[in-house]
Write a protein that holds these residues in place. Sequence first.
Motif, PDB file in Angstrom:
ATOM      1  N   ILE A 196     111.587   0.024 -97.457  1.00  0.00           N
ATOM      2  CA  ILE A 196     110.985  -1.301 -97.598  1.00  0.00           C
ATOM      3  C   ILE A 196     112.071  -2.248 -98.095  1.00  0.00           C
ATOM      4  N   MET A 197     112.533  -3.090 -97.219  1.00  0.00           N
ATOM      5  CA  MET A 197     113.625  -4.017 -97.516  1.00  0.00           C
ATOM      6  C   MET A 197     114.855  -3.255 -98.013  1.00  0.00           C
ATOM      7  N   GLY A 198     115.094  -2.102 -97.388  1.00  0.00           N
ATOM      8  CA  GLY A 198     116.244  -1.273 -97.755  1.00  0.00           C
ATOM      9  C   GLY A 198     116.528  -0.254 -96.668  1.00  0.00           C
ATOM     10  N   ASP A 199     117.326   0.763 -96.983  1.00  0.00           N
ATOM     11  CA  ASP A 199     117.710   1.789 -96.017  1.00  0.00           C
ATOM     12  C   ASP A 199     117.341   3.173 -96.525  1.00  0.00           C
ATOM     13  N   THR A 200     116.900   4.024 -95.588  1.00  0.00           N
ATOM     14  CA  THR A 200     116.672   5.437 -95.878  1.00  0.00           C
ATOM     15  C   THR A 200     117.321   6.252 -94.768  1.00  0.00           C
TER      16      THR A 200
ATOM     17  N   ALA B 223     109.346   1.811 -91.746  1.00  0.00           N
ATOM     18  CA  ALA B 223     110.372   0.816 -92.028  1.00  0.00           C
ATOM     19  C   ALA B 223     109.722  -0.570 -92.064  1.00  0.00           C
ATOM     20  N   VAL B 224     109.737  -1.203 -93.237  1.00  0.00           N
ATOM     21  CA  VAL B 224     109.200  -2.558 -93.398  1.00  0.00           C
ATOM     22  C   VAL B 224     110.368  -3.455 -93.821  1.00  0.00           C
ATOM     23  N   MET B 225     110.871  -4.241 -92.880  1.00  0.00           N
ATOM     24  CA  MET B 225     112.051  -5.068 -93.122  1.00  0.00           C
ATOM     25  C   MET B 225     113.202  -4.215 -93.674  1.00  0.00           C
ATOM     26  N   GLY B 226     113.273  -3.002 -93.165  1.00  0.00           N
ATOM     27  CA  GLY B 226     114.332  -2.083 -93.575  1.00  0.00           C
ATOM     28  C   GLY B 226     114.670  -1.137 -92.436  1.00  0.00           C
ATOM     29  N   ASP B 227     115.542  -0.166 -92.699  1.00  0.00           N
ATOM     30  CA  ASP B 227     116.004   0.766 -91.672  1.00  0.00           C
ATOM     31  C   ASP B 227     115.814   2.207 -92.121  1.00  0.00           C
ATOM     32  N   VAL B 228     115.317   3.043 -91.176  1.00  0.00           N
ATOM     33  CA  VAL B 228     115.208   4.481 -91.407  1.00  0.00           C
ATOM     34  C   VAL B 228     116.017   5.196 -90.333  1.00  0.00           C
TER      35      VAL B 228
ATOM     36  N   ASP C 259     113.728  -1.195 -88.385  1.00  0.00           N
ATOM     37  CA  ASP C 259     114.370  -0.382 -87.354  1.00  0.00           C
ATOM     38  C   ASP C 259     114.288   1.085 -87.740  1.00  0.00           C
ATOM     39  N   ILE C 260     113.764   1.900 -86.826  1.00  0.00           N
ATOM     40  CA  ILE C 260     113.739   3.353 -87.009  1.00  0.00           C
ATOM     41  C   ILE C 260     114.563   3.975 -85.893  1.00  0.00           C
ATOM     42  N   LYS C 261     115.572   4.736 -86.289  1.00  0.00           N
ATOM     43  CA  LYS C 261     116.452   5.390 -85.321  1.00  0.00           C
ATOM     44  C   LYS C 261     116.371   6.902 -85.531  1.00  0.00           C
ATOM     45  N   ILE C 262     116.065   7.612 -84.457  1.00  0.00           N
ATOM     46  CA  ILE C 262     115.959   9.072 -84.493  1.00  0.00           C
ATOM     47  C   ILE C 262     117.028   9.632 -83.572  1.00  0.00           C
ATOM     48  N   ILE C 263     117.942  10.434 -84.116  1.00  0.00           N
ATOM     49  CA  ILE C 263     119.040  10.996 -83.335  1.00  0.00           C
ATOM     50  C   ILE C 263     118.769  12.468 -83.068  1.00  0.00           C
ATOM     51  N   VAL C 264     118.881  12.863 -81.808  1.00  0.00           N
ATOM     52  CA  VAL C 264     118.625  14.241 -81.401  1.00  0.00           C
ATOM     53  C   VAL C 264     119.785  14.725 -80.538  1.00  0.00           C
TER      54      VAL C 264
END
Length: 220
Positions: free
Chosen positions: A81-85, A101-106, A130-135
């Motif tokens: 939430i307004m940050g990165d995970t 992800a709420v105004m943040g990035d996962v 933004d949610i990015k899933i790498i496989v």
Amino acid sequence: MTDAGDVRASDAEREAVVELLRVASVDGRLTLAELTDRTEAAYTATTHAELALLTQDLPEGAAPAPLQPREGRKRRWFTAIMGDTKRRGTWRIDQELGAVAVMGDVLLDLREAEVRTDTVEILAVSVMGDIKIIVPDGVNIDLDGVAIMGDKRVDVEEAAPGTRAPVVRVHAYAVMGDVKVLGDSRVKPLQRRWAAWREHWRQLHGADWGDERRSLDRGH
């Protein structure tokens, strides 16, 4: 007289090796990337020697590993939430995953994860985030959901039709945000831990299994 290792492999023998690889993955012996790469190599193997190489560092005669039971709607959550995970490197997946992800990035990097379930289930909710899933390339991706003034997409080199590759299923809901599933070739490549295994292949056959596969695809 034909050497035993040069005997041509059958479809049933390839499927048996793929099942053994799946068992090893559920037991935590292979990461998702290793499982994907060896599964692809099993389906393109032409001889017993090639199949044997894929399982030489795994226990023989292992019993089929039971799939992890699902416990209701229990999930492991990753929230920004307004940050990165970010979650990358070696980690264990033995339940459904959730990303918000709420105004943040996962960022979830599954390539080195130990996947203890038959299918990786991910609920991804992005609101102006933004949610990015790498496989690893070679897995099968099942993406569904809704995007409103946002984007949900897959950019992965998936497994060939008819192969029993690992499955990553993503339920995406994006509102003015993005949910992306990206393959290894679309991001910074992972330094594979199975490099020694591939080097052994080169020493044994004089070529990398990928080179052998491409040669077979060209009909040589």
